[in-house]
Design a protein around this motif. Structure first.
Motif, PDB file in Angstrom:
ATOM      1  N   GLN A  13     -13.606 -44.004 -32.146  1.00  0.00           N
ATOM      2  CA  GLN A  13     -13.890 -43.016 -33.186  1.00  0.00           C
ATOM      3  C   GLN A  13     -15.338 -43.110 -33.609  1.00  0.00           C
ATOM      4  O   GLN A  13     -15.869 -44.201 -33.760  1.00  0.00           O
ATOM      5  CB  GLN A  13     -13.071 -43.293 -34.423  1.00  0.00           C
ATOM      6  N   VAL A  14     -15.921 -41.967 -33.831  1.00  0.00           N
ATOM      7  CA  VAL A  14     -17.294 -41.915 -34.304  1.00  0.00           C
ATOM      8  C   VAL A  14     -17.395 -40.878 -35.416  1.00  0.00           C
ATOM      9  O   VAL A  14     -16.935 -39.752 -35.251  1.00  0.00           O
ATOM     10  CB  VAL A  14     -18.256 -41.508 -33.163  1.00  0.00           C
ATOM     11  N   THR A  15     -17.963 -41.284 -36.538  1.00  0.00           N
ATOM     12  CA  THR A  15     -18.269 -40.323 -37.599  1.00  0.00           C
ATOM     13  C   THR A  15     -19.755 -40.468 -37.895  1.00  0.00           C
ATOM     14  O   THR A  15     -20.234 -41.584 -38.079  1.00  0.00           O
ATOM     15  CB  THR A  15     -17.505 -40.660 -38.892  1.00  0.00           C
TER      16      THR A  15
ATOM     17  N   TYR B 122     -20.684 -50.185 -39.284  1.00  0.00           N
ATOM     18  CA  TYR B 122     -21.534 -49.028 -39.532  1.00  0.00           C
ATOM     19  C   TYR B 122     -23.015 -49.387 -39.526  1.00  0.00           C
ATOM     20  O   TYR B 122     -23.397 -50.538 -39.707  1.00  0.00           O
ATOM     21  CB  TYR B 122     -21.151 -48.340 -40.846  1.00  0.00           C
TER      22      TYR B 122
ATOM     23  N   GLN C 119     -16.522 -62.742 -37.540  1.00  0.00           N
ATOM     24  CA  GLN C 119     -16.146 -61.596 -38.371  1.00  0.00           C
ATOM     25  C   GLN C 119     -17.081 -61.455 -39.553  1.00  0.00           C
ATOM     26  O   GLN C 119     -17.726 -62.418 -39.975  1.00  0.00           O
ATOM     27  CB  GLN C 119     -14.710 -61.787 -38.878  1.00  0.00           C
ATOM     28  N   ARG C 120     -17.088 -60.241 -40.071  1.00  0.00           N
ATOM     29  CA  ARG C 120     -17.875 -59.926 -41.247  1.00  0.00           C
ATOM     30  C   ARG C 120     -17.621 -60.959 -42.342  1.00  0.00           C
ATOM     31  O   ARG C 120     -16.476 -61.270 -42.649  1.00  0.00           O
ATOM     32  CB  ARG C 120     -17.359 -58.582 -41.724  1.00  0.00           C
TER      33      ARG C 120
ATOM     34  N   ARG D 151      -8.378 -53.457 -33.704  1.00  0.00           N
ATOM     35  CA  ARG D 151      -9.240 -52.339 -34.063  1.00  0.00           C
ATOM     36  C   ARG D 151     -10.275 -52.813 -35.067  1.00  0.00           C
ATOM     37  O   ARG D 151      -9.933 -53.433 -36.056  1.00  0.00           O
ATOM     38  CB  ARG D 151      -8.392 -51.218 -34.685  1.00  0.00           C
ATOM     39  N   GLU D 152     -11.532 -52.557 -34.782  1.00  0.00           N
ATOM     40  CA  GLU D 152     -12.608 -53.000 -35.680  1.00  0.00           C
ATOM     41  C   GLU D 152     -13.534 -51.839 -35.996  1.00  0.00           C
ATOM     42  O   GLU D 152     -13.755 -50.962 -35.162  1.00  0.00           O
ATOM     43  CB  GLU D 152     -13.435 -54.115 -35.016  1.00  0.00           C
ATOM     44  N   ALA D 153     -14.087 -51.862 -37.199  1.00  0.00           N
ATOM     45  CA  ALA D 153     -15.013 -50.804 -37.614  1.00  0.00           C
ATOM     46  C   ALA D 153     -16.314 -51.426 -38.082  1.00  0.00           C
ATOM     47  O   ALA D 153     -16.314 -52.518 -38.667  1.00  0.00           O
ATOM     48  CB  ALA D 153     -14.397 -49.993 -38.750  1.00  0.00           C
TER      49      ALA D 153
ATOM     50  N   ASP E  52     -17.407 -35.274 -37.318  1.00  0.00           N
ATOM     51  CA  ASP E  52     -16.285 -36.166 -37.078  1.00  0.00           C
ATOM     52  C   ASP E  52     -15.567 -35.666 -35.845  1.00  0.00           C
ATOM     53  O   ASP E  52     -15.402 -34.446 -35.683  1.00  0.00           O
ATOM     54  CB  ASP E  52     -15.342 -36.161 -38.289  1.00  0.00           C
TER      55      ASP E  52
ATOM     56  N   GLN F 256     -17.097 -32.832 -33.994  1.00  0.00           N
ATOM     57  CA  GLN F 256     -17.184 -31.484 -34.564  1.00  0.00           C
ATOM     58  C   GLN F 256     -17.920 -31.546 -35.894  1.00  0.00           C
ATOM     59  O   GLN F 256     -17.716 -32.475 -36.665  1.00  0.00           O
ATOM     60  CB  GLN F 256     -15.773 -30.933 -34.867  1.00  0.00           C
ATOM     61  N   VAL F 257     -18.721 -30.524 -36.165  1.00  0.00           N
ATOM     62  CA  VAL F 257     -19.333 -30.447 -37.483  1.00  0.00           C
ATOM     63  C   VAL F 257     -18.238 -30.033 -38.449  1.00  0.00           C
ATOM     64  O   VAL F 257     -17.764 -28.900 -38.446  1.00  0.00           O
ATOM     65  CB  VAL F 257     -20.480 -29.408 -37.551  1.00  0.00           C
ATOM     66  N   GLU F 258     -17.819 -30.958 -39.258  1.00  0.00           N
ATOM     67  CA  GLU F 258     -16.721 -30.675 -40.152  1.00  0.00           C
ATOM     68  C   GLU F 258     -17.213 -30.081 -41.457  1.00  0.00           C
ATOM     69  O   GLU F 258     -16.561 -29.253 -42.071  1.00  0.00           O
ATOM     70  CB  GLU F 258     -16.014 -31.978 -40.431  1.00  0.00           C
ATOM     71  N   ARG F 259     -18.363 -30.515 -41.871  1.00  0.00           N
ATOM     72  CA  ARG F 259     -18.863 -30.059 -43.161  1.00  0.00           C
ATOM     73  C   ARG F 259     -20.357 -29.856 -43.081  1.00  0.00           C
ATOM     74  O   ARG F 259     -21.084 -30.711 -42.562  1.00  0.00           O
ATOM     75  CB  ARG F 259     -18.542 -31.095 -44.226  1.00  0.00           C
TER      76      ARG F 259
END
Lengths: 466, 447
Positions: A143-145, A190, A409-410, A186-188, A40, A43-46
């Motif tokens: 943002q990228v996860t 995946y 839209q979705r 803002r849109e997300a 996230d 960075q490797v968070e977990r």
């Protein structure tokens, strides 16, 4: 590795179980190693890894099934589980004897050496690359996860109907979540590609470049998306993930457990026309490309196979595991899968798709005056009793006068399986498969879904603009 | 026997600067019946460990099931190796308030003989069929129970243990008339040692299936929509990320920077309560050992706060709210809601329907899991009953309801008092609940 897990050891357990005078006894041993990395903000968070072994002992007499689970591969504990299952079964009422159709020739190859665990470092490196590509597509990507999951499952199965086999199964998946921002909007979205492959092979089948570009594109497209229309419309469903339609509308209700309980909307319809003549539906454990439903043997040790379920619109086969094949007097189709040793097998899909037809996908769009183009399908759900299903379009467009115009839209589309299958009026020539996670009765298995571009004359679109 | 000190020592020897061991043992029985016979009986005795370590400010995690010495050492090395792959972050760490807690629990589920569990499942099936001759079958009739023990210990002095016992029953009834089928769900749960009367679960499933027979789509329109508790709970659950401090910190919650502002109608009070008496999620502490508590997120429509894991709390100097959970030992703790619900209001479901001139009463939805939790946008397939002149009228199906959940909260204009929770047959650490509630208008699409 563990002294139980050699063919002779497994066979001893099965023989002992047989001695308890049951109709069927099976020992399913599994050792699973996992690696999980979450990235996230680059960075490797977990990072997490783990390994677990266990055995499921399944026995039945008549129609009653007893299943005892032990999360250890220790032979003593397994023997005691077998005795316990037998005694559990004896407390159930007497039933008529059940004979299971044979699974196929026994595979007596020695147990494979358990390969080394999936590498956290390799997984992290692949995700870093995906992350870099995704952010590089546009400054509007804010943002990228990226989460990576890799699993290595080694199984050993022995049963009283002649199965004695083992297998090594790889699976890797990336879950890419992207947020795009433009002004106050803002849109997300995946993208979640997966394969029955180890980490190295996964990233060669799904290059980080492809994953990143597609994930970014799906989020960026929503920035220009207008509210979806609503009401009955013609729908052109794109290839690949569009296969979620057939997965829900057609194949879930063909799973043998629903059929054998008379709870499937397609019960009693073998031989009948359930779809339009251009539709042929296949469930294929050996489809090329290592999609997640690719299995050599199912989790009852029955060889995976190519099953034609619907042929030119006619229902020709259900999907069965050992128990339902017996109840329905149907051949075994190699679809007995389980999430883990802790779960009972049940009929599940492998790689399910609509076979290609003749139409050029661009012609399908050109022939559509007004409708929706569903390019990427996020998922779906079905009620197998009523046949009613939904699927959600996470990348879609309007079709106006035969041309693809604005993104929408979705939105979720609703239909009744038996009706929709007969409303498929054009089947394209561009077959493509994709990966999906299938949840049924609390058990998750990974599958392939696919199709060429198809057109459905009418489905209800759940938008907001009338 | 868990050798805690050994595992924590091994972790230290492998390079960890802090360590936490999570130990879980669950004994579970699941009985499924069909047409008056046992379909399957599944028993599990599962035990496992999760080891979370910090190497400086990097976190790593490893899990395993017991129990040989070699395994523990491998786990310790595995966890430390994982930490070395991770990036450092000063907010990472373990629960710090060292406290001791012991709640022994009563292993209630183990005390009920298997024969009795089978009988309860069979009775539930019988009672569903007895409601009407139009109930032609059942699906997924299940009695499941478990005894679960959890023990968490870390190098900061947290040492907590608790046990919990619960039963759950599920019935899906299948109704048929004139060649058309419908299904309906009944759910019940309670303490493992005292399973309730299976009659009502079966009857509820039958009533729900019968109510939908003859359902047809209607034309597209915009009307008030009443959600029944099962559906309402599903919608409430979609808010779990919006109320997460972690989501706020990552710019994924639309309620960021809106403390004390109006985010819903004055009838909406949203609560997360890990201590709720009678809630399906029962644990005196979360997955890191932080004490469970009750947190009001929204009070009469005004945003009061968020839910914090220890990590999210550390980032901003807040207090953790006991919302860091694991669904099982194979996972490191992550943000999760506990018993998460819309606070019940004053009306009965019948009263809400009786004051609705025209509208839709939604009994079932499909597509909840694909709603967009960042934007709040949802689009669902719905089945239910049309409401006309204050009464439930013809059943409807093949329709959709779409909108934005965060906007919808402003249009909640009646809230019922019939709060219910609907756990499923996976032993998840989160469960959402809802009473019946009405939204003043939504687009309902059909023919």
């Amino acid at each position: 590795m563990r002294s139980l897990v050699d063919p002779a050891g497994l066979q001893r357990v099965v023989d002992m179980a047989r001695g308890l005078k049951v109709d069927f006894a099976e020992v399913y041993a599994e050792y699973e190693q996992r690696a999980n990395v979450l990235l996230d903000n680059s960075q490797v968070e977990r990072a997490a890894g783990g390994a677990e072994g266990g055995v499921g002992v399944r026995m039945f007499r008549g129609s009653a099934v007893a299943y005892t689970i032990v999360n250890s591969l220790d032979p003593e504990r397994i023997m005691s589980a077998v005795r316990e299952t037998g005694s559990l079964l004896r407390r159930m009422p007497e039933e008529s004897t059940v004979v299971l159709p044979a699974a196929g020739p026994a595979d007596t190859a020695g147990p494979p050496a358990v390969p080394g665990a999936p590498s956290l470092g390799e997984l992290a490196a692949g995700l870093q690359e995906v992350d870099r590509v995704t952010r590089g597509v546009s400054p509007l990507v804010t943002q990228v996860t990226a989460e990576g999951q890799a699993r290595l499952r080694t199984i050993w199965i022995a049963s009283s109907d002649g199965v004695l086999t083992s297998d090594v199964q790889h699976y890797t998946r990336v879950i890419l979540n992207v947020v795009a921002t433009s002004g106050s909007r803002r849109e997300a979205n995946y993208y979640t590609p997966g394969r029955a492959a180890n980490i190295t092979r996964f990233f060669s089948l799904h290059q980080p470049e492809e994953i990143g570009r597609k994930g970014a594109h799906m989020a960026l497209t929503l920035l220009d998306a207008r509210p979806a229309p609503t009401g009955p419309m013609t729908v052109v469903v794109g290839n690949g993930r569009g296969g979620a339609l057939i997965h829900e509308a057609c194949v879930h209700p063909l799973e043998g457990d629903f059929v054998s309980r008379d709870n499937s909307v397609y019960r009693g319809l073998l031989g009948a026309a359930i779809a339009s003549p251009g539709v042929t539906v296949v469930d294929d454990a050996g489809a090329p490309g290592s999609y997640p439903g690719t299995i050599r043997v199912d989790d009852e040790g029955c060889g995976g196979r190519h099953n034609v379920l619907v042929e030119n619109g006619r229902l020709v086969s259900y999907l069965t595991d050992a128990v339902t094949a017996s109840r329905l007097r149907h051949r075994r189709t190699g679809n007995g899968r389980r999430q883990s040793y802790r779960h009972l097998p049940m009929p599940r899909m492998t790689n399910t798709y609509i076979a290609p037809g003749k139409w050029d996908p661009e012609e399908i769009v050109r022939n559509t005056e007004r409708g929706i183009l569903a390019t990427h399908v996020a998922g779906g759900e079905v009620n197998q009793v009523t046949g009613e299903f939904v699927f959600t379009v996470s990348e879609g467009y309007l079709i106006e006068n035969g041309r693809v115009t604005a993104p929408i839209q979705r939105t979720t589309l609703v239909g009744s399986g038996p009706e929709v299958l007969k409303q498929i009026d054009m089947v394209g020539n561009d077959l493509h498969l994709a990966s999906a996670s299938c949840v049924k009765n609390g058990q998750v298995v990974e599958v392939g879904v696919g199709q060429p571009t198809i057109r459905v004359r009418e489905m209800v679109v759940g938008g907001t603009v009338r | 026997m868990v050798d805690w000190d050994r595992l924590l020592t091994l972790a230290g020897r492998a390079g960890a600067t802090q360590a936490e061991v999570y130990h879980e043992r669950t004994v579970q029985t699941q009985v499924r019946v069909f047409r008056g016979r046992i379909e399957s009986v599944r028993t599990i005795d599962s035990e496992g460990f999760g080891l979370r370590v910090l190497v400086g400010h990097r976190v790593g995690y490893a899990y395993g099931s017991p129990v040989h010495g070699a395994d523990l050492e491998a786990m310790a090395h595995s966890a430390v190796a994982a930490a070395r792959v991770a990036a450092p972050d000063p907010s990472f760490g373990l629960a710090e308030a060292g406290w001791h807690y012991r709640e022994p629990g009563d292993r209630g589920a183990a005390r009920i003989p298997l024969e009795r569990k089978v009988e309860l499942a069979l009775e539930a099936e019988r009672s569903t069929r007895a409601v009407s001759s139009r109930i032609v079958g059942t699906d997924d009739v299940e009695y499941l129970d478990f005894d679960r023990e959890i023990h968490i210990r870390n190098t900061h002095g947290v040492d907590v243990a608790a046990a919990h016992s619960q039963y759950r029953m599920f019935v899906t009834a299948v109704a048929e008339e004139r060649g058309e089928s419908q299904s309906g769900l009944g759910v019940a749960y309670g303490p493992g040692g005292s399973p309730g009367d299976p009659g009502p679960v079966g009857e509820e499933a039958a009533r729900r299936a019968l109510a939908l027979l003859g359902a047809r789509p209607r034309p597209t329109t915009e009307v008030p929509v009443v959600f029944d508790p099962l559906v309402g709970a599903g919608l409430i659950r979609l808010l779990n990320r919006t109320v997460s401090a972690e989501s706020v910190q990552r710019g994924r919650s639309r309620w960021a920077d809106r403390l004390s502002e109006r985010v819903a109608s004055p009838l909406v009070t949203l609560v997360d309560d890990g201590t709720l008496e009678g809630g399906p999620v029962r644990a005196p502490f979360d997955g890191e050992g932080t004490p469970a508590r009750r947190t009001v997120l929204v009070s009469d429509g005004l945003l009061q706060g968020f839910l914090y894991t220890a990590e999210a709390a550390r980032r901003v100097g807040a207090q953790p709210t006991g919302n860091s959970h694991r669904h099982n030992f194979r996972e490191a703790p992550e943000y999760a809601v506990t018993n998460f619900y819309l606070k019940p209001g004053a009306y009965s479901a019948d009263e809400i329907i009786s004051v609705t001139a025209e509208g839709l009463y939604v009994q079932e939805v499909q597509g909840l899991h694909m709603a967009n939790k960042v934007s709040g946008h949802f689009s669902l397939g719905v089945t239910g009953r049309w409401i006309r002149a204050g009464a439930l009228a013809e059943p409807v199906r093949n329709m959709t309801v779409a909108g934005n959940l965060l906007d919808l909260l402003f249009r909640v204009d009646m809230v019922g008092r019939d709060l219910r929770f609907f756990p499923d047959n996976t032993l998840s650490r989160s469960c959402a609940g809802g009473p019946t509630f009405r939204v003043s208008s939504l687009v309902v699409s059909g023919k």
